[in-house]
Write an enzyme that holds these catalytic residues in place. Structure first.
Site, PDB file in Angstrom:
ATOM      1  N   GLU A 449     -69.624  32.461  80.319  1.00  0.00           N
ATOM      2  CA  GLU A 449     -69.850  33.884  80.667  1.00  0.00           C
ATOM      3  C   GLU A 449     -71.116  34.418  79.998  1.00  0.00           C
ATOM      4  O   GLU A 449     -71.173  35.598  79.628  1.00  0.00           O
ATOM      5  CB  GLU A 449     -68.650  34.752  80.277  1.00  0.00           C
ATOM      6  CG  GLU A 449     -67.433  34.606  81.147  1.00  0.00           C
ATOM      7  CD  GLU A 449     -67.733  34.666  82.622  1.00  0.00           C
ATOM      8  OE1 GLU A 449     -68.737  35.295  83.006  1.00  0.00           O
ATOM      9  OE2 GLU A 449     -66.984  34.065  83.386  1.00  0.00           O
TER      10      GLU A 449
HETATM   11  C1  LIG Z   1     -65.468  24.520  79.912  1.00  0.00           C
HETATM   12  C2  LIG Z   1     -66.489  25.288  80.679  1.00  0.00           C
HETATM   13  C3  LIG Z   1     -66.086  26.166  81.662  1.00  0.00           C
HETATM   14  C4  LIG Z   1     -67.045  26.852  82.417  1.00  0.00           C
HETATM   15  N1  LIG Z   1     -66.629  27.651  83.456  1.00  0.00           N
HETATM   16  C5  LIG Z   1     -67.566  28.116  84.336  1.00  0.00           C
HETATM   17  C6  LIG Z   1     -67.170  28.747  85.556  1.00  0.00           C
HETATM   18  O1  LIG Z   1     -65.984  28.966  85.816  1.00  0.00           O
HETATM   19  N2  LIG Z   1     -68.135  29.110  86.425  1.00  0.00           N
HETATM   20  C7  LIG Z   1     -69.460  28.908  86.177  1.00  0.00           C
HETATM   21  O2  LIG Z   1     -70.281  29.244  87.021  1.00  0.00           O
HETATM   22  N3  LIG Z   1     -69.874  28.330  85.021  1.00  0.00           N
HETATM   23  C8  LIG Z   1     -68.953  27.927  84.105  1.00  0.00           C
HETATM   24  N4  LIG Z   1     -69.360  27.313  82.944  1.00  0.00           N
HETATM   25  C9  LIG Z   1     -70.786  27.191  82.665  1.00  0.00           C
HETATM   26  C10 LIG Z   1     -71.239  28.118  81.541  1.00  0.00           C
HETATM   27  O3  LIG Z   1     -71.197  29.445  81.957  1.00  0.00           O
HETATM   28  C11 LIG Z   1     -72.653  27.641  81.121  1.00  0.00           C
HETATM   29  O4  LIG Z   1     -72.477  26.420  80.428  1.00  0.00           O
HETATM   30  C12 LIG Z   1     -73.361  28.659  80.252  1.00  0.00           C
HETATM   31  O5  LIG Z   1     -73.681  29.803  81.008  1.00  0.00           O
HETATM   32  C13 LIG Z   1     -74.656  28.112  79.643  1.00  0.00           C
HETATM   33  O6  LIG Z   1     -75.428  27.419  80.589  1.00  0.00           O
HETATM   34  P1  LIG Z   1     -75.934  25.940  80.247  1.00  0.00           P
HETATM   35  O7  LIG Z   1     -74.758  25.163  79.792  1.00  0.00           O
HETATM   36  O8  LIG Z   1     -76.684  25.415  81.385  1.00  0.00           O
HETATM   37  O9  LIG Z   1     -76.887  26.124  79.000  1.00  0.00           O
HETATM   38  P2  LIG Z   1     -78.438  26.510  79.046  1.00  0.00           P
HETATM   39  O10 LIG Z   1     -78.642  27.667  79.943  1.00  0.00           O
HETATM   40  O11 LIG Z   1     -79.221  25.293  79.298  1.00  0.00           O
HETATM   41  O12 LIG Z   1     -78.663  26.999  77.550  1.00  0.00           O
HETATM   42  C14 LIG Z   1     -78.817  26.105  76.447  1.00  0.00           C
HETATM   43  C15 LIG Z   1     -79.102  26.909  75.185  1.00  0.00           C
HETATM   44  O13 LIG Z   1     -80.328  27.637  75.345  1.00  0.00           O
HETATM   45  C16 LIG Z   1     -80.117  29.022  75.150  1.00  0.00           C
HETATM   46  N5  LIG Z   1     -80.939  29.768  76.116  1.00  0.00           N
HETATM   47  C17 LIG Z   1     -81.080  29.529  77.429  1.00  0.00           C
HETATM   48  N6  LIG Z   1     -81.906  30.430  77.982  1.00  0.00           N
HETATM   49  C18 LIG Z   1     -82.275  31.279  77.006  1.00  0.00           C
HETATM   50  C19 LIG Z   1     -83.086  32.443  76.950  1.00  0.00           C
HETATM   51  N7  LIG Z   1     -83.679  32.933  78.034  1.00  0.00           N
HETATM   52  N8  LIG Z   1     -83.244  33.057  75.756  1.00  0.00           N
HETATM   53  C20 LIG Z   1     -82.625  32.591  74.659  1.00  0.00           C
HETATM   54  N9  LIG Z   1     -81.841  31.514  74.647  1.00  0.00           N
HETATM   55  C21 LIG Z   1     -81.658  30.847  75.809  1.00  0.00           C
HETATM   56  C22 LIG Z   1     -78.632  29.253  75.384  1.00  0.00           C
HETATM   57  O14 LIG Z   1     -78.160  30.391  74.683  1.00  0.00           O
HETATM   58  C23 LIG Z   1     -78.032  27.946  74.875  1.00  0.00           C
HETATM   59  O15 LIG Z   1     -77.828  28.030  73.496  1.00  0.00           O
HETATM   60  C24 LIG Z   1     -68.425  26.668  82.142  1.00  0.00           C
HETATM   61  C25 LIG Z   1     -68.825  25.808  81.115  1.00  0.00           C
HETATM   62  C26 LIG Z   1     -67.887  25.100  80.411  1.00  0.00           C
HETATM   63  C27 LIG Z   1     -68.358  24.143  79.365  1.00  0.00           C
END
Ligand SMILES: Cc1cc2nc3c(=O)[nH]c(=O)nc-3n(C[C@H](O)[C@H](O)[C@H](O)COP(=O)(O)OP(=O)(O)OC[C@H]3O[C@@H](n4cnc5c(N)ncnc54)[C@H](O)[C@@H]3O)c2cc1C
Length: 601
Positions: A449
């Site tokens: 989220e």
């Molecule tokens: C168990 C689980 C359930 C989930 N359920 C859902 C779901 O129901 N529906 C859905 O759509 N998604 C879901 N997700 C996905 C989840 O919302 C994403 O993993 C999350 O939004 C982060 O995206 P990412 O993993 O690609 O990390 P990234 O976006 O690659 O981020 C990696 C790191 O970089 C930081 N970062 C990235 N961009 C910036 C920025 N602009 N400024 C500062 N810091 C930044 C982040 O804070 C993080 O620490 C789920 C994930 C898991 C693991």
């Protein structure tokens, strides 16, 4: 194995004494007549359901996990589907929903506490219905009349569940990178309803993407239309049901959205986190083309408050068990003299360091409950107050507080689970205590989220600086009014003096960030996380001072109220001083972060 007893006394204290819920509800025409007895009855029934039906499945879900077959059907852990059906039959998903769609129309104030209980009992299980409510909120605001007629009663009854399909392999935080495509379908007898689109793409990490609890699953999917502008301005939101609804609202043909696999993950093993393939799946627009983000934000804001409840629930459960363990576990003697000389050792609760861990957990958890319950009360006010100005002010405060609830309740909730594990010593690391499951399960709440880092950027960038501190001013005004009202109350000095200092510092540092951000684009990013924590301290310090005042005013405070006062004093002495370090970190600016060379990491 851990146990769970709903903290009804604290819930009542927060609702009725701190937030004067009965007086507030009497000002909301929709909720007039909802009195303490009604609220108590719902809370007691929810407490029973949580501890007898849901909590016994928590360890089962963790150990068994979910399974997927070659056709993409998912089997949830033993007992999950039955408990889900009882949850629907007993009317829990309908609690705060609109009676026009089969809801019970009760205040969010009650719903919020009920969901805290169910999360304490079993977060992984509750997640099969968790996003249904957020999907409901989105459709209420952006759905067509036909979509509302067909889908809302099913979501409200729990017969159908909802998901949120945003994430793709190359697209997490940055939703502008979405590749899933949606193309209009000219003439499609198969689709059932006019205006269908064909969606193709792959979503990952979809919570409850596939399961055997509900009859149908409504996926809310972000995708791009042909010729859509690049980035988030070109994203549309679609409703993609697992089974296409029949004309009479039943379950019809299977749609082209299927689970391809399940993620193997750290915690919430009982919840199916799915890779979802959309292959010419039929979907219908929610809202306007290319304007999916505002609709999705309605869903996300609701879900962000829900995620805060997940961690609050986990922390409460862990803390309860750690307190019970600390009363029972005999190790060492109290430094100030044996407390139970007839036994081989004293309970570990005599040791200052164990008390530090438990009081930290208590300060975060009870402070978090007060904050979450206030936000729920503001939600009722924003929806039902007859005065438009009051509704708007409540909405502004909710917007400001949502990233704090999401990020702080999950950070502090995880810290509390971790401390609870530590109180158990080595036994906390062993599965039977339930503490290691709680640490694993609660960890995701800081990530999904919108990661907590993104919440901090949202708070400082969009919610504080964007309107030049107008929303922040609403919060500061409330704290200032409280501090002024305590003038002449010497017994409140220990709270009011540090609170007033922090209030001034928050106002000052917010203005400084606003000034410096104009000159350096990295100022906001560098300050955001410590700023969110600083504002959290301001809110918690205010709420703890108010709770202390109630305890001080009680003519004959019992153990519960004496515990409140002790926790307020601990919070002010041990936790609030962190705000000085946070201010220093914020004021140090981006220089030390951005001058570090990439090769030097
Ligand atoms: C168990 C689980 C359930 C989930 N359920 C859902 C779901 O129901 N529906 C859905 O759509 N998604 C879901 N997700 C996905 C989840 O919302 C994403 O993993 C999350 O939004 C982060 O995206 P990412 O993993 O690609 O990390 P990234 O976006 O690659 O981020 C990696 C790191 O970089 C930081 N970062 C990235 N961009 C910036 C920025 N602009 N400024 C500062 N810091 C930044 C982040 O804070 C993080 O620490 C789920 C994930 C898991 C693991």
């Amino acid at each position: 194995m851990p146990t769970y007893t709903a903290p009804l006394r604290d819930m009542r204290f927060v609702m009725f004494d701190l937030l004067e819920a009965e007086k507030e509800l009497a000002t909301l025409p929709r909720h007039v007549g909802i009195d303490r007895d009604t609220i108590d009855a719902v809370l007691e029934e929810a407490a029973r359901f949580a501890s007898t039906v849901v909590q016994p499945l928590n360890a089962v879900g963790d150990i068994e996990g979910c399974a997927i077959d070659a056709d993409g059907n998912v089997r949830t852990p033993t007992g999950f589907a039955d408990a889900y059906r009882r949850f629907g039959a007993d009317g829990w998903p309908a609690l705060s929903c609109d009676p026009a769609y089969g809801g019970q129309g009760l205040p969010v104030l009650i719903n919020n506490r009920v969901y805290e209980m169910f999360n304490s009992a079993n977060q992984a299980w509750l997640m099969y219905s968790g996003l249904s409510h957020s999907a409901y909120e989105c459709l209420v605001e952006f759905g067509t009349d036909e979509q509302k007629r067909v889908y809302l009663p099913k979501l409200v009854s729990g017969q159908w569940s909802g998901t949120m399909c945003l994430t793709e392999a190359q697209c997490g935080t940055d939703l502008g990178l979405i590749r899933t495509r949606a193309e209009p379908v000219a003439d499609d007898a198969h689709a059932g309803a006019p205006g269908a689109y064909s969606l193709t793409g792959t979503k990952i990490f979809i919570s409850a993407g596939e399961h055997d609890c509900a009859e149908n699953i409504l996926h809310l999917v972000l995708a791009r239309l042909p010729g859509a502008p690049a980035g988030t301005r070109g994203i549309s939101l679609f409703l993609v049901p697992k089974f296409l609804p029949t004309a009479d609202g039943g379950v019809g043909a299977r749609n082209g959205i299927r689970a391809a696999s399940l993620e193997h993950k750290m915690g919430i093993h009982g919840n199916a986190t799915c890779v979802m393939n959309l292959d010419n799946a039929r979907g219908w627009l929610i809202g306007e083309p290319h304007k999916g983000m505002p609709a999705m934000f309605v869903m996300m804001n609701s879900a962000r408050l829900g995620v805060g409840m997940q961690s609050l629930g986990q922390a409460e459960m862990a803390l309860q068990n750690a307190i019970a363990y600390a009363r029972d576990r005999l190790q060492g003697r109290a430094a100030h003299g044996a407390q139970q000389p007839d036994r081989p050792a004293d309970p570990i609760l005599v040791h200052p360091d164990v008390r530090r861990m438990l009081l930290t957990g208590k300060a975060w958890t009870e402070g978090g409950r007060a904050l979450a319950t206030w936000v729920a009360q503001l939600t009722d006010r924003s929806r039902a107050h007859p005065d438009a100005a009051v509704r708007t002010e409540a909405e502004e405060l909710i917007a400001l507080l949502t990233p704090i609830v999401k990020a702080s309740l999950t950070d502090l909730g995880h810290e509390t689970c971790n401390l609870a594990l530590q109180v158990f010593g080595g036994h906390g690391y062993i599965r039977e205590s339930g503490m290691e499951q709680c640490v694993r399960d609660a960890r995701i709440n800081m990530i999904y989220e919108g990661t907590n880092g993104i919440q901090a950027l949202d708070l400082l960038g969009r919610k504080v600086l964007h309107d030049r501190g107008a929303r922040l001013g609403l919060l500061l005004g409330r704290v200032r009014d409280f501090a002024k009202a305590q003038a002449g109350e010497a017994r409140m000095d220990e709270f009011v003096a540090p609170l007033a200092t922090l209030l001034d510092e928050v106002a000052r540092v917010s203005a400084e960030i606003g000034r410096d951000a104009a000159a350096d684009p990295d100022v906001v990013g560098a300050a955001a996380t410590p700023y969110l924590r600083l504002l959290t301290h301001l809110v918690y310090a205010w709420l703890w001072a108010r709770m202390a005042r109630l305890a001080l005013d009680a003519p004959a405070p019992d153990a519960f109220l004496r515990g409140k006062l002790a926790t307020a004093r601990f919070y002010y002495a041990h936790l609030l001083p962190e705000s000085a370090a946070l201010l220093a970190a914020i004021r140090s600016g981006p220089q030390t972060l951005m001058s570090a060379e990439a090769d030097g990491f």
